[in-house]
Scaffold this motif. Structure first.
Motif, mmCIF file in Angstrom:
data_model
loop_
_atom_site.group_PDB
_atom_site.id
_atom_site.type_symbol
_atom_site.label_atom_id
_atom_site.label_comp_id
_atom_site.label_asym_id
_atom_site.label_seq_id
_atom_site.Cartn_x
_atom_site.Cartn_y
_atom_site.Cartn_z
ATOM 1 N N GLY A 16 0.757 -1.248 0.000
ATOM 2 C CA GLY A 16 0.000 0.000 0.000
ATOM 3 C C GLY A 16 0.781 1.288 0.000
ATOM 4 O O GLY A 16 0.186 2.367 -0.061
ATOM 5 N N THR A 17 2.109 1.253 0.074
ATOM 6 C CA THR A 17 2.877 2.492 0.129
ATOM 7 C C THR A 17 3.242 2.962 -1.279
ATOM 8 O O THR A 17 3.147 2.205 -2.250
ATOM 9 C CB THR A 17 4.179 2.314 0.947
ATOM 10 N N CYS A 18 3.708 4.200 -1.363
ATOM 11 C CA CYS A 18 4.112 4.758 -2.654
ATOM 12 C C CYS A 18 5.505 4.279 -3.076
ATOM 13 O O CYS A 18 5.910 4.477 -4.220
ATOM 14 C CB CYS A 18 4.109 6.291 -2.590
ATOM 15 N N GLN A 19 6.243 3.676 -2.124
ATOM 16 C CA GLN A 19 7.601 3.194 -2.407
ATOM 17 C C GLN A 19 7.695 1.710 -2.021
ATOM 18 O O GLN A 19 8.411 1.336 -1.084
ATOM 19 C CB GLN A 19 8.628 4.010 -1.609
ATOM 20 N N PRO A 20 6.991 0.815 -2.749
ATOM 21 C CA PRO A 20 6.959 -0.605 -2.360
ATOM 22 C C PRO A 20 8.294 -1.326 -2.522
ATOM 23 O O PRO A 20 8.427 -2.463 -2.069
ATOM 24 C CB PRO A 20 5.903 -1.194 -3.296
ATOM 25 N N ASP A 21 9.270 -0.669 -3.139
ATOM 26 C CA ASP A 21 10.584 -1.289 -3.292
ATOM 27 C C ASP A 21 11.584 -0.788 -2.246
ATOM 28 O O ASP A 21 12.761 -1.169 -2.275
ATOM 29 C CB ASP A 21 11.147 -1.026 -4.689
ATOM 30 N N SER A 22 11.135 0.055 -1.309
ATOM 31 C CA SER A 22 12.036 0.614 -0.293
ATOM 32 C C SER A 22 11.402 0.515 1.083
ATOM 33 O O SER A 22 10.386 1.164 1.363
ATOM 34 C CB SER A 22 12.359 2.075 -0.605
ATOM 35 N N LEU A 23 12.011 -0.284 1.953
ATOM 36 C CA LEU A 23 11.506 -0.420 3.324
ATOM 37 C C LEU A 23 11.617 0.904 4.066
ATOM 38 O O LEU A 23 10.670 1.344 4.726
ATOM 39 C CB LEU A 23 12.291 -1.516 4.058
#
Length: 261
Positions: A16-23
């Motif tokens: 659900g976040t805008c940066q699904p490739d960055s924790l």
């Protein structure tokens, strides 16, 4: 995500976040949304799903997701932004899960009351659904511990004496972050809140008596106990192997003697 003592770390899922490739960016995004409410500074709800070692390694990917789903259904986080990180440290495989507390649908912070009590319900639901060994509902040694604490509280007027009496009986008085910061840990690594187990004592009274003492960190105390337990298990295994080998050699020698006759 730092290596250090970690044997294994993996970003398991970001939802659900805008940066699904960055924790890191996902956690920042989830944390900052709390500013929209203006009511609290705690933007994340974090739990650790920590089954017994053998059971954790038998869990499937779908069961880890199901465990997180059980918690979010119970705590009201269904559909919220979420990150899941699988983590192994000192032989213990477990899952860190964090949810965004701010609800963009209602414009409110999801309530965090009664968290410990509801997570116990979640734990029991997971154990039943996954076929894991059920965790006892209460510490069977708690009544005896409360009697000891009452005796120490009455007869040890100084914090130093109180801590020493606990240590002599095999307990460690420790600290942790948060409002319930005083903890007592037994020799098996089980921990209990200190104040609520001292009959008739108030939190301020206990803190005043222990004021000025340097108390160890709860996590470090428990880690040290578990490390000793692992070492004992390893020694026991080595001793058992050596004993089995010795018995095997003795049987072979006995058979050789019998054939010689």
């Amino acid at each position: 995500m730092t290596k250090g003592d970690n044997q294994f770390v993996q970003v398991f899922d970001i939802r659900g976040t805008c940066q699904p490739d960055s924790l890191k960016k996902s956690l920042i995004e989830m944390s900052l949304s709390v500013e929209l409410s203006g009511r609290t500074t705690k933007g994340l709800y974090h739990v650790v799903i920590n089954p017994k070692p053998g059971e954790a390694r038998m869990m499937t990917r779908e069961q880890w997701f199901r465990a997180a789903e059980i918690i979010e259904q119970q705590r009201g986080f269904v559909g919220q932004k979420r990150v899941m990180v699988m983590h192994e440290k000192k032989g213990r495989l477990h899952m860190h899960v964090a949810w965004e507390r701010y609800s963009h649908d209602t414009g409110k912070i999801i309530c965090n009351k009664h968290s410990n009590r509801e997570l116990k319900h979640c734990r029991r639901a997971m154990e039943i659904e996954f076929g894991h060994q059920l965790t006892p509902e209460a510490n069977a040694e708690r009544p005896a511990l409360r009697l000891l604490l009452a005796d120490w509280w009455q007869h040890q007027p100084t914090g130093k004496g109180f801590v020493a009496a606990a240590a002599k009986a095999g307990y460690t008085i420790a600290k942790q972050s948060g409002r319930r910061d005083l903890i007592i840990v037994d020799s098996k690594g089980h921990s209990e809140e200190l104040v609520k187990n001292i009959y008739g004592a108030r939190a301020r009274q206990v803190r005043d008596r222990l004021k000025g003492l340097t108390l160890p960190d709860k996590v470090q105390v428990i880690d040290a106990i578990r490390e000793r337990q692992r070492s004992r298990r390893k020694r026991k295994t080595r001793d058992q192997i050596a004993n089995d080998l010795k018995q095997h050699l003795n049987r072979d020698m006995q058979k050789s003697k019998e054939r010689g006759r």
